[in-house]
Scaffold this motif. Structure first.
Motif, PDB file in Angstrom:
ATOM      1  N   GLU A  63       0.843  -1.194   0.000  1.00 31.07           N
ATOM      2  CA  GLU A  63       0.000   0.000   0.000  1.00 31.07           C
ATOM      3  C   GLU A  63       0.881   1.248   0.000  1.00 31.07           C
ATOM      4  O   GLU A  63       1.846   1.323   0.763  1.00 31.07           O
ATOM      5  N   GLY A  64       0.552   2.211  -0.851  1.00 29.74           N
ATOM      6  CA  GLY A  64       1.260   3.479  -0.840  1.00 29.74           C
ATOM      7  C   GLY A  64       2.724   3.348  -1.215  1.00 29.74           C
ATOM      8  O   GLY A  64       3.146   2.427  -1.909  1.00 29.74           O
ATOM      9  N   ALA A  65       3.533   4.292  -0.730  1.00 27.61           N
ATOM     10  CA  ALA A  65       4.968   4.276  -0.992  1.00 27.61           C
ATOM     11  C   ALA A  65       5.619   3.169  -0.164  1.00 27.61           C
ATOM     12  O   ALA A  65       5.273   2.956   0.995  1.00 27.61           O
ATOM     13  N   VAL A  66       6.575   2.469  -0.775  1.00 24.43           N
ATOM     14  CA  VAL A  66       7.142   1.254  -0.182  1.00 24.43           C
ATOM     15  C   VAL A  66       8.612   1.462   0.170  1.00 24.43           C
ATOM     16  O   VAL A  66       9.399   1.970  -0.644  1.00 24.43           O
ATOM     17  N   ARG A  83       6.379  -0.601 -12.105  1.00 24.19           N
ATOM     18  CA  ARG A  83       4.932  -0.392 -12.036  1.00 24.19           C
ATOM     19  C   ARG A  83       4.576   1.026 -11.589  1.00 24.19           C
ATOM     20  O   ARG A  83       3.433   1.301 -11.255  1.00 24.19           O
ATOM     21  N   ASP A  84       5.584   1.889 -11.543  1.00 22.75           N
ATOM     22  CA  ASP A  84       5.412   3.292 -11.140  1.00 22.75           C
ATOM     23  C   ASP A  84       4.943   3.441  -9.694  1.00 22.75           C
ATOM     24  O   ASP A  84       4.246   4.407  -9.352  1.00 22.75           O
ATOM     25  N   VAL A  85       5.304   2.477  -8.844  1.00 24.39           N
ATOM     26  CA  VAL A  85       5.027   2.577  -7.414  1.00 24.39           C
ATOM     27  C   VAL A  85       6.195   3.325  -6.768  1.00 24.39           C
ATOM     28  O   VAL A  85       7.349   2.947  -6.982  1.00 24.39           O
ATOM     29  N   PRO A  86       5.950   4.370  -5.979  1.00 18.95           N
ATOM     30  CA  PRO A  86       7.054   5.038  -5.271  1.00 18.95           C
ATOM     31  C   PRO A  86       7.725   4.048  -4.327  1.00 18.95           C
ATOM     32  O   PRO A  86       7.068   3.480  -3.453  1.00 18.95           O
ATOM     33  N   VAL A  87       9.026   3.822  -4.498  1.00 19.83           N
ATOM     34  CA  VAL A  87       9.709   2.797  -3.712  1.00 19.83           C
ATOM     35  C   VAL A  87      11.155   3.210  -3.499  1.00 19.83           C
ATOM     36  O   VAL A  87      11.786   3.816  -4.370  1.00 19.83           O
ATOM     37  N   LEU A  88      11.669   2.874  -2.326  1.00 17.34           N
ATOM     38  CA  LEU A  88      13.070   3.098  -2.000  1.00 17.34           C
ATOM     39  C   LEU A  88      13.607   1.847  -1.334  1.00 17.34           C
ATOM     40  O   LEU A  88      12.984   1.301  -0.419  1.00 17.34           O
ATOM     41  N   GLY A  89      14.764   1.378  -1.793  1.00 23.09           N
ATOM     42  CA  GLY A  89      15.450   0.284  -1.132  1.00 23.09           C
ATOM     43  C   GLY A  89      16.574   0.828  -0.274  1.00 23.09           C
ATOM     44  O   GLY A  89      17.212   1.820  -0.651  1.00 23.09           O
ATOM     45  N   ARG A 106      15.580   2.825  -7.017  1.00 24.88           N
ATOM     46  CA  ARG A 106      16.249   3.834  -6.198  1.00 24.88           C
ATOM     47  C   ARG A 106      16.627   3.185  -4.877  1.00 24.88           C
ATOM     48  O   ARG A 106      15.819   2.496  -4.268  1.00 24.88           O
ATOM     49  N   ALA A 107      17.859   3.427  -4.444  1.00 29.11           N
ATOM     50  CA  ALA A 107      18.335   2.784  -3.228  1.00 29.11           C
ATOM     51  C   ALA A 107      19.345   3.659  -2.523  1.00 29.11           C
ATOM     52  O   ALA A 107      20.076   4.433  -3.155  1.00 29.11           O
ATOM     53  N   LEU A 108      19.380   3.534  -1.211  1.00 31.07           N
ATOM     54  CA  LEU A 108      20.360   4.211  -0.376  1.00 31.07           C
ATOM     55  C   LEU A 108      21.235   3.177   0.314  1.00 31.07           C
ATOM     56  O   LEU A 108      20.729   2.150   0.786  1.00 31.07           O
ATOM     57  N   ARG A 109      22.511   3.466   0.413  1.00 28.69           N
ATOM     58  CA  ARG A 109      23.389   2.638   1.230  1.00 28.69           C
ATOM     59  C   ARG A 109      23.285   3.171   2.663  1.00 28.69           C
ATOM     60  O   ARG A 109      23.938   4.138   3.039  1.00 28.69           O
ATOM     61  N   ARG A 110      22.452   2.502   3.439  1.00 28.32           N
ATOM     62  CA  ARG A 110      22.179   3.007   4.778  1.00 28.32           C
ATOM     63  C   ARG A 110      21.551   1.920   5.643  1.00 28.32           C
ATOM     64  O   ARG A 110      20.823   1.068   5.162  1.00 28.32           O
TER      65      ARG A 110
END
Length: 259
Positions: A63-66, A83-89, A106-110
């Motif tokens: 649901e929503g941004a993941v 699928r154009d779902v807002p997502v951040l790894g 999109r991903a952050l090293r964190r």
């Protein structure tokens, strides 16, 4: 019970060579190992492949941004992004973050315990592929995730297919004898996860199995304070989430651009 190290200690371990080599190559063998000789094979090939039918069933429930916590090589992030779902790894491994961005995610090293974009506004958090073990302290991890999600947000976790509740000190090892530094980890079955989650304000909303894997969906209970705050606040906006990710500059704890 093994001594549990601070969550930050995990970052150096997962950034070590055995895991990085396997992620870059897209194959194992790779293991979690204990000092007593116990070995747990890690499914590197599946992690580096495209999302399979079991993954798609999981992603359908988002649901929503993941926020994908411990995104690894990024198959779930890439699938949601397509699928154009807002997502951040997020992942502590530079190799994993690089592979995720190479797939278009999109991903952050964190670390999950470090400051993250849009805290308190994510719609769904994912803890799959054994990542309920991050930090070796399930309650600390569950409390942190509740703070990252919007009120009433969803956590989808993959659990061990047995009633297991253990803290261990492990290393990442490979067939060539390379080994990471030791770091704390946890292994939880669904009953154990629920025992830790309920006192922290989580309630189970679904449980299922697929392909021999076990999953549970938890929803954070809304407090009176969060209900009153959320009634007047604007809902999270996809554009805001994406722009916040673009604004971060590459560094040791920021997105890694694939070369």
């Amino acid at each position: 019970m093994s001594t549990v190290l601070p969550p930050e200690a995990t970052a150096g371990a997962w950034g070590a060579d055995p895991y990085a080599y396997a992620v870059r190559a897209g194959r194992g063998p790779l293991f979690l190992s204990r000092g007593d000789g116990w070995l747990l094979p890690l499914e590197v090939e599946r992690w580096c492949a495209r999302a399979d039918a079991d993954d798609l069933e999981l992603l359908r429930r988002c649901e929503g941004a993941v926020l994908d916590v411990g995104c690894g090589p990024g198959r779930l992030v890439a699938e949601l992004a397509a699928r154009d779902v807002p997502v951040l790894g997020i992942d502590v491994s530079e190799a994993a973050v690089a592979r995720t961005t190479a797939l278009g995610g999109r991903a952050l090293r964190r670390s999950v315990f470090a400051p993250l974009p849009d805290e308190g506004r994510w719609g769904t958090a994912l803890l799959v592929d054994g990542n309920v073990g991050i930090g070796g302290d399930p309650r600390a991890l569950l409390a942190r995730l509740r703070g990252l999600l919007a009120p009433g947000g969803l956590l989808i976790a993959e659990t061990v297919p047995a009633d297991v509740d253990e803290r261990v000190l492990v290393r990442v090892t490979d067939a060539l004898g390379r080994s990471s530094a030791p770091f704390p980890w946890a292994r939880l079955g669904t009953p154990a996860l629920l025992r830790h989650a309920r006192p922290l304000g989580w309630r189970a909303v679904d449980q299922w199995t697929a392909g021999g894997r076990c999953f549970v969906a938890l929803r954070s209970r809304r407090s009176r304070r969060s209900r009153s705050r959320s009634s007047s606040a604007e809902p999270p906006k996809s554009a805001a989430l994406i722009s916040s990710q673009r604004a971060a500059k590459p560094s040791g704890d920021s997105p890694v651009t694939a070369r």
